[in-house]
Each structure stands twice: as structure tokens, then as C-alpha cells.
Write a protein that holds these residues in place. Sequence first.
Motif, PDB file in Angstrom:
ATOM      1  N   PHE A  20      11.800  -1.604 -12.337  1.00 52.20           N
ATOM      2  CA  PHE A  20      11.630  -0.650 -11.243  1.00 52.20           C
ATOM      3  C   PHE A  20      11.827  -1.280  -9.860  1.00 52.20           C
ATOM      4  N   THR A 111       0.174  -2.155  -2.574  1.00 54.95           N
ATOM      5  CA  THR A 111      -0.270  -0.777  -2.816  1.00 54.95           C
ATOM      6  C   THR A 111      -0.208   0.041  -1.530  1.00 54.95           C
ATOM      7  N   ARG A 114       3.362   1.066  -0.877  1.00 58.07           N
ATOM      8  CA  ARG A 114       3.730   2.180  -1.755  1.00 58.07           C
ATOM      9  C   ARG A 114       3.165   3.492  -1.221  1.00 58.07           C
ATOM     10  N   THR A 115       1.918   3.446  -0.747  1.00 58.81           N
ATOM     11  CA  THR A 115       1.261   4.650  -0.244  1.00 58.81           C
ATOM     12  C   THR A 115       1.889   5.099   1.075  1.00 58.81           C
ATOM     13  N   LEU A 117       4.973   4.781   2.056  1.00 57.04           N
ATOM     14  CA  LEU A 117       6.236   5.445   1.763  1.00 57.04           C
ATOM     15  C   LEU A 117       5.989   6.837   1.186  1.00 57.04           C
ATOM     16  N   ALA A 118       4.975   6.946   0.338  1.00 60.45           N
ATOM     17  CA  ALA A 118       4.655   8.241  -0.276  1.00 60.45           C
ATOM     18  C   ALA A 118       4.287   9.283   0.774  1.00 60.45           C
ATOM     19  N   GLN A 148      12.109   0.068   1.522  1.00 60.63           N
ATOM     20  CA  GLN A 148      12.357   1.240   2.358  1.00 60.63           C
ATOM     21  C   GLN A 148      11.482   1.239   3.613  1.00 60.63           C
TER      22      GLN A 148
END
Lengths: 237, 237
Positions: A20, A111, A114-115, A117-118, A148
Amino acid sequence: MSKIRPYKKALDYSYTIGVFPTLELLTHKPGQTQMVFISNKASTNTGVIKIKSLCEQHNIPFIYSDTTVGKLAQADNAYVVGVFSKYFPDISDIANHVTLVNPDDSGNLGTICRTMLAFGFKDLAVIKPAVDIFNPKTIRASMGAIFQLNFSYFDRLEDYRKQFKHALYLFVTDSVKTFDTIEFSAPYSLVFGNEGAGLSRNAQAVGQKVAIPQSTAVDSLNLAVSAGIVLYKLRQV
Amino acid sequence: MSKIRPYKKALDYSYTIGVFPTLELLTHKPGQTQMVFISNKASTNTGVIKIKSLCEQHNIPFIYSDTTVGKLAQADNAYVVGVFSKYFPDISDIANHVTLVNPDDSGNLGTICRTMLAFGFKDLAVIKPAVDIFNPKTIRASMGAIFQLNFSYFDRLEDYRKQFKHALYLFVTDSVKTFDTIEFSAPYSLVFGNEGAGLSRNAQAVGQKVAIPQSTAVDSLNLAVSAGIVLYKLRQV
């Protein structure tokens, strides 16, 4: 790079461990990608097929080597490893920021990426001393989201404040103001302190202190959970 | 217990590693506490003084042993270790639940326990196969919050559903309903799937599917972050 060695902060390249994060690397930063190693044990799943096709498209060497993958993936039991040159993206002058002061857990840092970007936050400031965003553990916890994002390290919170005129919102556990009752004036920076020590008294003086309402039965929330709650509430997606 | 050995799931006792989780153990489960080990390297900070005083109050042996602490704390670099007998608290018939299906990361499980307590959720159902809540890593990530929670393991989600008539809200990434637009009818259970696989198709059929609104730029949120966002929104404190 001369030869493959375990990751160190001083190297000018790093690794994505697993299908991934490697796919995210190839999709968003193909120009930074030096090569991809794959184990002969890897099943030819959709992810691996996509990786091969992206490598071909961008003329990136795709090399079968069980020993290299084993050496770099270590305990992670992954079958794919990407190698990429480090890069230093500037953060935006106008977008809202997340600012982490002295984060010391690579899992938390990843983490939070990731959050971010979400929920549509793309710009991350990190105040040193801090864990390394290019550490493969951080990249893995981010699920490749770092590719990103824009991010920048600063020696001190003062240096960040000199460069950006963002309104600072400082997340602490003892503020009388709670973040869900406050108007955030953009561009703003959401500032979170170290996992154990929180924000220093000096740091707390440079902006608006805000708290996440919570029971007194716990001392504090986990850093990545705190950031998640705040970023969800202020999401830009 | 016959002699001190590294933690294993099959043991009927476990350990708290570090000052904070050990204080939580002694405060909330003194009757379960067998003894406390402390390293000679420990500074006599407020936490250690409180631990000694709680041990005296409850007649719990308090033993100086660098080797025992070193052996049990391992890489954690902690100076205090508590030893406690495992116990099996029932979860409430009437309170709202959090239900974790096949969680496989002890850090996530512990972080979710800590977050539950912060937002007033006291009852946790765990569906096997799952990580062990008594693993010292889970306890540490929970910051000792598990000592204020009720928790129960079930072999299958079906077994849980036979015992409790809670309305099930299933957190998935592909639902058209988002959790912030839904009326939750109590008593309810907030159901989260495995870190990698999510909830199986069978599990998704037993209740109302709901999603956390998020960008399509990421595949999913971290499990503990997802739970944190939902528990904050539905907080009971």
C-alpha cells in the motif's frame, strides 16, 4: 545510492515497506522513486500488478530480491519495498496548518498524516526535536499519506511563528475554552504538544488555549486521537 | 504465582509497566494486585510515593528488585511493575457498548480503552480472534484505563448478539449514511472491524451501516482514530 542498508535518518533516501505505501509513493511521487524491490514470495495480487505497471510507466527499476526485501522489511513481513529520494516540500502560506511540537512516536506522526489527508489538511509543521517523518515506520503508519502532504521541520516554535502569521490554537487539557465552542479564524494552525509533556508553558503563551471536553477519569487522550477529533470537526472535505 | 516470568496470555496474572498504569491498578483494582516491584534506579517522584502509600494501605508487598523490573519491563525502560490477578468483569445489559471485531493491534486496543473512559463509555465487547486485553502493551497504551472498564470476550459476533439486544451500528467506509446525521437509539453498540479487513459482509448484515465522512484520498482511518471521533461525538460525560 551505493548499496542497500537499513534505514537511518542521515541517509538521503528512505523506504516504503509493503504494497500500500509503495503504491502511494509510485502514484504521487514517481519522480522521487529510485527503484522497487519485490520478494519472490509475493503473490501477484492487484496491488503488485499495479506497482509493476507504474514502474514500467515511469521507467523505475523493478527488482526481484528476497534478501533485500527481507533485510529492509525486517519484522514487518512485507513483500514489497520502494526506495525513494527524500524531498523537502514547502508548506503553504495560506492554507490551515497542523503543527506538532516535539512528537516522539513515529506511529502517532504517521497516523496524524493519514488523518490529515482524510480530512483535507495538507500542510504539516513539525517542531524539533521530533521523530523523523521519513522513517519507514512513520510512512507505514501514514499508509503512504505523507506523499500527498506538504511538511516542514523547524528548530523552534519561534522560527515557525516568524515565517507564518497563522492564528495559533493550542491544544491543552486544562483550558476553560473547549474547541467545539470556538470560532477558528483562518488561516490557522492547530498546535499539539509532545505525547508525554504536552505543550510547555512558553508555548502555551503564543495563542489561544483550547481543550477537548473529556472525563477527568483519564489524564489525557492519545495524541493521534486528539488530532483526529479536532481534524474531523474542522474537516475541509 | 510461583516465580516471575515474562508475560504470556495463558498466565492467570499480568503486569502493569510504569508508574502511571501501576497507580491506576492500585487505585481501581487494589484487591487484584499481588505485589509491586520497583527498581533502585527509580526516582522518588510523587507517583512512586503514592504507589508506596497505596501498597501500605492495602497490605500489598512492595519489593525493590532491579533484575525483576528489568526482566518484565524489557525495552520499556520503566522503573515500576505491578503484578495483578486477571479478572473477568461482566459488561452491562443497559449501558451503551463498544464492540471490537477481531482487533489485532494491542496499541489500538489500549488506545480505544483510554478513549472510551475519556468519553464515558465503560463497556467493551471484543470478538475473537483478538489481541489480549491483559497484554502489558495493551495496558500501557490504555494508560491503565482498562482498570475502570468492563470488558468481555466472545467467540463470535453471533454469541454477543444472542446475549445483548443492543442496536448495532456498524462502522464501515462505504455506507451512504454518515454517523453524524443518524439518531442512535440506546442501548446501542458501536461496532468496529479489524484494522486491515474491516467488518466482514456477514457482520455488515446485522445492523445499521454508518460511515465517518472522509476524503477519498485515503483508504480508511486508523481504527483508534475512527473510534475516537465517534466516541467524542456520542460522549456521555
